[in-house]
Design an enzyme around this catalytic site. Structure first.
Site, PDB file in Angstrom:
ATOM      1  N   LYS A 140      49.013  12.924  30.339  1.00  0.00           N
ATOM      2  CA  LYS A 140      49.317  13.420  29.468  1.00  0.00           C
ATOM      3  C   LYS A 140      50.260  15.159  29.634  1.00  0.00           C
ATOM      4  CE  LYS A 140      48.590  14.507  24.990  1.00  0.00           C
ATOM      5  NZ  LYS A 140      48.075  13.215  23.670  1.00  0.00           N
ATOM      6  N   VAL A 167      52.018  12.954  20.389  1.00  0.00           N
ATOM      7  CA  VAL A 167      52.571  12.708  21.239  1.00  0.00           C
ATOM      8  C   VAL A 167      53.053  11.663  22.473  1.00  0.00           C
ATOM      9  CG1 VAL A 167      52.127  14.227  23.519  1.00  0.00           C
ATOM     10  CG2 VAL A 167      54.555  14.229  23.420  1.00  0.00           C
ATOM     11  N   ASP A 168      52.231  11.156  23.113  1.00  0.00           N
ATOM     12  CA  ASP A 168      52.069  10.052  23.417  1.00  0.00           C
ATOM     13  C   ASP A 168      52.672   8.671  22.414  1.00  0.00           C
ATOM     14  OD1 ASP A 168      50.306  11.476  24.769  1.00  0.00           O
ATOM     15  OD2 ASP A 168      48.604  10.231  23.565  1.00  0.00           O
ATOM     16  N   CYS A 228      33.594  13.801  50.464  1.00  0.00           N
ATOM     17  CA  CYS A 228      31.744  13.802  49.712  1.00  0.00           C
ATOM     18  C   CYS A 228      31.635  12.432  50.161  1.00  0.00           C
ATOM     19  CB  CYS A 228      31.983  14.343  48.332  1.00  0.00           C
ATOM     20  SG  CYS A 228      30.163  14.477  48.199  1.00  0.00           S
ATOM     21  N   TYR A 229      31.297  11.621  49.237  1.00  0.00           N
ATOM     22  CA  TYR A 229      30.764  10.387  49.431  1.00  0.00           C
ATOM     23  C   TYR A 229      31.618   9.120  49.791  1.00  0.00           C
ATOM     24  CZ  TYR A 229      28.966   5.644  49.186  1.00  0.00           C
ATOM     25  OH  TYR A 229      27.951   3.974  49.148  1.00  0.00           O
ATOM     26  N   GLY A 269      31.128  10.020  44.961  1.00  0.00           N
ATOM     27  CA  GLY A 269      30.337   9.576  44.097  1.00  0.00           C
ATOM     28  C   GLY A 269      29.006   9.227  43.982  1.00  0.00           C
ATOM     29  N   HIS A 289      34.303  19.069  47.194  1.00  0.00           N
ATOM     30  CA  HIS A 289      35.488  18.729  46.682  1.00  0.00           C
ATOM     31  C   HIS A 289      36.721  19.875  46.249  1.00  0.00           C
ATOM     32  CE1 HIS A 289      33.241  15.337  44.422  1.00  0.00           C
ATOM     33  NE2 HIS A 289      32.509  16.245  45.331  1.00  0.00           N
ATOM     34  N   SER A 317      51.966   7.162  15.628  1.00  0.00           N
ATOM     35  CA  SER A 317      50.530   8.501  14.816  1.00  0.00           C
ATOM     36  C   SER A 317      50.634   9.779  15.039  1.00  0.00           C
ATOM     37  CB  SER A 317      48.975   8.385  15.861  1.00  0.00           C
ATOM     38  OG  SER A 317      49.852   9.510  17.029  1.00  0.00           O
ATOM     39  N   GLY A 318      52.132  10.498  15.844  1.00  0.00           N
ATOM     40  CA  GLY A 318      52.503  11.781  14.439  1.00  0.00           C
ATOM     41  C   GLY A 318      52.556  12.441  16.460  1.00  0.00           C
ATOM     42  N   GLU A 364      39.249  18.967  44.782  1.00  0.00           N
ATOM     43  CA  GLU A 364      40.110  18.781  43.449  1.00  0.00           C
ATOM     44  C   GLU A 364      39.461  19.321  42.518  1.00  0.00           C
ATOM     45  OE1 GLU A 364      36.858  15.589  43.400  1.00  0.00           O
ATOM     46  OE2 GLU A 364      38.211  16.658  45.204  1.00  0.00           O
TER      47      GLU A 364
END
Length: 514
Positions: free
Chosen positions: A370, A228-229, A81-82, A54, A171, A225-226, A173
């Site tokens: 995603k 993939v979601d 970290c934080y 953070g 970090h 919407s067209g 990640e």
């Protein structure tokens, strides 16, 4: 779903990456603000806890702290970290501003054996990591021992092996820490003893059961919407409630070439899902006439979509629920320790539609990233070319035309975009690229084609690579490829006489072109 890890967010821009790394290991996790109370922690009952980084300083009076319950649960805790600094401070250690701050690449040396570094480093070994801190730990709480050091941090990794509390100043990640994945593996599997058995098959079964329990015998609308979601959302809801789902596809006229026809064919023909196709291109173009500001375009497209969807829902009548493809990053941003993201995602899904229509929300993908949605789409039988398509902005080509949006300009951009993607697929590059598209620029250039003088528009091409969509870098095409694409666009698309390649990258927290 019995195994889960709790990630407490202290405001780091890479907190989502922690969740991504754990999900890649088939470990289910959720991100929640560090401001949740002890009752929430105890009710969540995690098998392990990760404290994120953070921007705050532990030495500041008003800086955030982890709920005390985290350290009473008896489960492994990893502070990053934080997160490491607040754990140390809360348990009786000392944190001070560093004489020399560490930002960027650094090197750690392992000082003693620890399960966190099993199979990664031996005592005396060095590893490259990514640092980002202005404070450092100077004294450890009782029970903690030093595990690793760096040039600027004598206590770059620490551990209380008895309580299974671990802290790293770097970090793990981010991709700039090559040992990061192995470190998370050790934390999850060697220390927390998790099984890592979370799968899309299991998620699908759980999601369908939850939808059935929520909806009962009532009706659901889903706005396609067209992308993939929304497609995967529709398939999940249809599997759960069958014919009590109606999909509404508002065709804005701002999609990629042939996309509207593909959506209608896929859902009506292949999946046999009830679909209402609202052809509304003329309405959108009329409302976008003369508008050049991209933010205004987003709002106009979003508000018009809402209006048309609302009108269609009223015509259909009888629906009690709205299904939409909200993803986990949207959920995280809406409850982030940094605050809501409404001013950023002005076109996300359908804005204020649920409140205006008095429909309850069904959001079966709100726990997924995603790439996990794509995996679920494959699990549910979506064609690979549909599942793997590059992300597309909600306002469509309206934000890829710099300047006024007209039917003529959309048609020109659709053709240029089609050629670009066609050549990318032909070169077998599509799946190596996160996102590629063409942009129509608001400038006209003088050119000579054959013996004729031309005065036509310029087109920009953009392609980026990314692991997660949060950061991105340019895709390095061969010059011959770009020359071939540019030649085709100039020759085949009337209205464009110049093509340029955009070479800007995307650092964290920015959006270019969409």
């Amino acid at each position: 779903m019995t195994e889960r890890v709790l990630i407490l967010d202290f405001g780091s821009q890479t907190t989502q990456l922690i969740a991504r790394r754990l999900r890649e290991l088939r470990v289910y996790c959720e991100i929640h603000p560090c401001t949740v109370d002890d009752a929430f922690i105890e009710d969540f009952a995690p098998q392990a806890v990760v404290l994120s980084g953070g921007p705050a300083s532990v030495t500041a009076g008003e800086s955030p702290r982890a709920p005390a319950a985290v350290f009473r649960l008896g489960v492994p805790v990893l502070g990053i970290c934080y997160g490491m600094q607040t754990m140390v401070a809360q348990l009786g250690g000392r944190v001070r501003p560093a004489a020399v701050r560490e930002f960027g690449r650094a090197e750690i040396e392992l000082l003693r054996e620890s399960p966190l570094f099993d199979g990664i480093l031996r005592v005396g070994d060095h590893a490259r990591v990514w640092m980002s801190h202005g404070d450092r730990v100077e004294a450890l709480p009782a029970g903690f021992v030093p595990v690793a050091r760096s040039e600027g941090s004598p206590l770059a990794a620490v551990a209380d092996e008895r309580r299974r509390f671990y802290g790293v100043q770097f970090h793990p990640e981010v991709v700039h820490t090559p040992i990061g994945r192995q470190l998370f593996e050790n934390f999850c599997f060697r220390i927390a003893r998790l099984a890592g058995d979370w799968s899309m098959t299991a998620f699908r079964q759980q999601a369908v059961a939850r939808i059935r329990a929520q909806v009962g015998d009532r009706r659901v609308l889903c706005g396609l919407s067209g992308g993939v979601d929304s497609a995967v959302t529709a398939l999940l809801v249809h599997e759960a409630v069958g014919e009590r789902l109606t999909c509404v596809f508002v065709d804005t006229g701002l999609l990629r070439k042939g996309e509207a026809e593909e959506v209608v064919s896929l859902f009506r023909g292949h999946f046999n899902i009830p679909l209402v196709h609202v052809e509304a291109g003329e309405i959108f173009f009329a409302r976008l006439a003369g508008v050049t500001d991209p933010e205004r375009k987003r709002r106009i497209v979003g508000e018009t979509f809402i209006e048309l969807f609302e009108r269609e829902a009223e015509r259909l009548g009888g629906a009690d629920f709205l299904a939409q493809g909200t993803l986990y990053p949207d959920v995280i941003e809406s409850v982030s320790f940094r605050g809501p993201s409404a001013t950023i995602k002005t076109h996300h899904n359908v804005g204020g539609l649920p409140e205006r229509m008095r429909l309850a929300l069904v959001e079966p993908l709100r726990e997924l990233f995603k790439d996990e949605v794509r995996e679920l789409g494959r699990e549910m039988g979506l064609p690979e070319h549909f599942v793997g398509r590059h992300p597309f902005p909600g306002p469509g080509l309206a934000v890829r035309i710099l300047g006024e949006v007209t039917p003529e300009r959309v048609a020109i951009l659709q053709e240029a975009d089609r050629i670009f993607l066609e050549e990318i697929r032909a070169a077998d590059l599509y799946d190596r690229i996160w996102q590629a598209f063409a942009v129509l620029l608001p400038v006209r250039t003088v050119g000579v084609m054959g013996d004729a003088r031309t005065y036509e528009m310029a087109c920009a091409l953009r392609a980026v690579v990314s692991e997660d969509g949060m950061t991105a870098d340019i895709f390095a095409f061969e010059p011959e490829f770009l020359a071939r694409v540019a030649t085709r666009i100039v020759n085949e698309v009337r209205g464009i006489n110049r093509v340029v390649y955009d070479v800007t990258s995307k650092p964290p927290g920015t959006i270019e072109w969409e």
